[in-house]
Design a protein around this motif. Structure first.
Motif, short mmCIF file in Angstrom:
data_model
loop_
_atom_site.label_atom_id
_atom_site.label_comp_id
_atom_site.label_asym_id
_atom_site.label_seq_id
_atom_site.Cartn_x
_atom_site.Cartn_y
_atom_site.Cartn_z
N SER A 178 5.91 -0.01 -3.44
CA SER A 178 6.28 0.75 -4.63
C SER A 178 5.50 2.05 -4.65
O SER A 178 4.32 2.09 -4.29
CB SER A 178 5.98 -0.05 -5.91
N GLY A 179 6.16 3.12 -5.03
CA GLY A 179 5.49 4.41 -5.09
C GLY A 179 5.31 5.08 -3.75
O GLY A 179 4.59 6.07 -3.64
N GLY A 180 5.91 4.54 -2.70
CA GLY A 180 5.84 5.17 -1.40
C GLY A 180 4.55 4.95 -0.64
O GLY A 180 4.34 5.55 0.41
N SER A 181 3.65 4.10 -1.12
CA SER A 181 2.37 3.86 -0.46
C SER A 181 2.32 2.44 0.07
O SER A 181 2.62 1.48 -0.64
CB SER A 181 1.21 4.08 -1.44
N VAL A 182 1.94 2.30 1.35
CA VAL A 182 1.84 0.97 1.96
C VAL A 182 0.78 0.13 1.26
O VAL A 182 0.87 -1.10 1.26
CB VAL A 182 1.53 1.11 3.46
N ALA A 183 -0.20 0.78 0.65
CA ALA A 183 -1.26 0.04 -0.03
C ALA A 183 -0.73 -0.79 -1.18
O ALA A 183 -1.36 -1.76 -1.60
CB ALA A 183 -2.32 1.01 -0.54
N THR A 184 0.45 -0.44 -1.71
CA THR A 184 1.03 -1.19 -2.83
C THR A 184 1.91 -2.34 -2.36
O THR A 184 2.41 -3.10 -3.19
CB THR A 184 1.86 -0.26 -3.72
N ALA A 185 2.15 -2.47 -1.06
CA ALA A 185 3.00 -3.55 -0.55
C ALA A 185 2.29 -4.89 -0.67
O ALA A 185 1.07 -4.97 -0.78
CB ALA A 185 3.37 -3.28 0.91
#
Length: 323
Positions: free
Chosen positions: A245-252
């Motif tokens: 979400s939000g285009g950041s892998v950190a949020t996966a």
């Protein structure tokens, strides 16, 4: 005679030298791109490095000690195990069903096989993005189709109970053609005389499949079990494509870390410098944990395979040890 032996020895040495010459590029690639990175990564697992400092700092066993006490490790291991139980099992079963339906030559079967195999050649990221839209709880066609029958579909990727199952089913859909192709190769190797003989002896279709066909294709089943398990332990792209979400892998890895796998957690720690032991060193320790886990599970599969895998050149040993 000695002259002949000397000529034969010289010929053998020339052939060995020629073979080594052809093998050198492959050996160089093996050493440069596999052996050296393995040794370097093992060294990094005893260091701390945020990729900003000019060089890593040796910290001994701290990464490994922290790995054994990290409360997030059991969570990501359990998430990976859930994917194996759902995704790997469904892949093996549905691929076999597809092969049983299509392995006999008939009109249009080639087109059916091609349609099933097509998703396998597509990018996992592209497939994940498309299925993320299809599983959208508000506008996705999956839930809209369910609503036509008067029911409401779940929030596939927004509920911890269904998110990993949805990802597993998508990976099964993409890989079913690959498994089907290998199963068909195995089924075509089963002599027609064996099922026919079992049918004459009174065995029904299910008995012929369980006691004749399945043992004959058991090497193919073992190969797919081992390779699909290794692939499941390395699950990354579908999770990133379907849960970011939000285009950041950190949020996966959501919701609530229910889809965060070992490889995704390793990636997170690789580029996370906010924790005491995050960075390249701790990520290398996680990578070695994954490698050891993969190695042990593969050994267990191969050990237990001796009880159920049948090879055509094997023959039962008569009583008394005579052959």
């Amino acid at each position: 005679m000695r002259m002949v032996n000397r000529r034969g020895a010289r010929r053998d040495r020339r052939e060995a030298g020629t073979a080594l010459l052809f093998l050198l590029p492959q050996l160089f690639g093996l050493v440069a791109f596999i052996c050296v990175p393995l040794v370097v990564s093992l060294y990094y697992s005893f260091t701390q490095w945020d990729l900003v400092a000019p060089a890593p700092t040796f910290i001994g066993l701290e990464n490994w000690q922290y790995l054994l006490t990290d409360v997030r490790i059991p969570t990501v291991l359990w998430n990976t195990a859930k994917f194996i139980l759902t995704g790997t099992t469904s892949f093996l079963v549905f691929s076999l069903i597809a092969a049983l339906v299509t392995y006999r030559p008939r009109r249009g079967v080639a087109a059916y096989r091609a349609l099933l195999f097509l998703p396998y050649v597509l990018s996992q990221i592209a497939v994940g993005i498309v299925w993320r839209w299809m599983l959208n709880s508000e506008s996705g066609p999956i839930n809209q189709g369910i609503e036509l029958f008067g029911a409401s579909g779940p929030d596939w990727l927004l509920e911890p109970g269904t998110a990993m199952v949805a990802i597993a089913l998508v990976t099964t859909w993409q890989g079913i053609g690959y498994g089907m192709t290998l199963y068909i190769a195995g089924l075509n190797g089963v002599p027609d005389a064996l099922p026919e003989a079992a049918r004459i002896d009174g065995a029904n279709a299910w008995q012929r499949f369980v006691h004749v066909t399945l043992p004959m294709i058991s090497p193919t089943v073992l190969f797919l079990m081992v390779t699909s398990l290794i692939g499941a332990l390395q699950l990354f792209d579908p999770v990133v494509a379907m849960t970011t979400s939000g285009g950041s892998v950190a949020t996966a890895g959501g919701p609530n870390d229910s889809t965060r796998t070992v490889v995704l957690y390793m990636y997170n720690q690789m580029f996370n410098y906010n924790e005491r032991l995050s960075g390249l060193g701790y990520a290398a320790a996680i990578a070695w944990l994954l490698a050891l886990l993969t190695f042990l599970l593969t050994l267990l599969q191969l050990a237990f395979s001796r009880r159920w895998v049948f090879y055509e050149n094997e023959r039962p040993t008569p009583k008394g040890g005579e052959r």
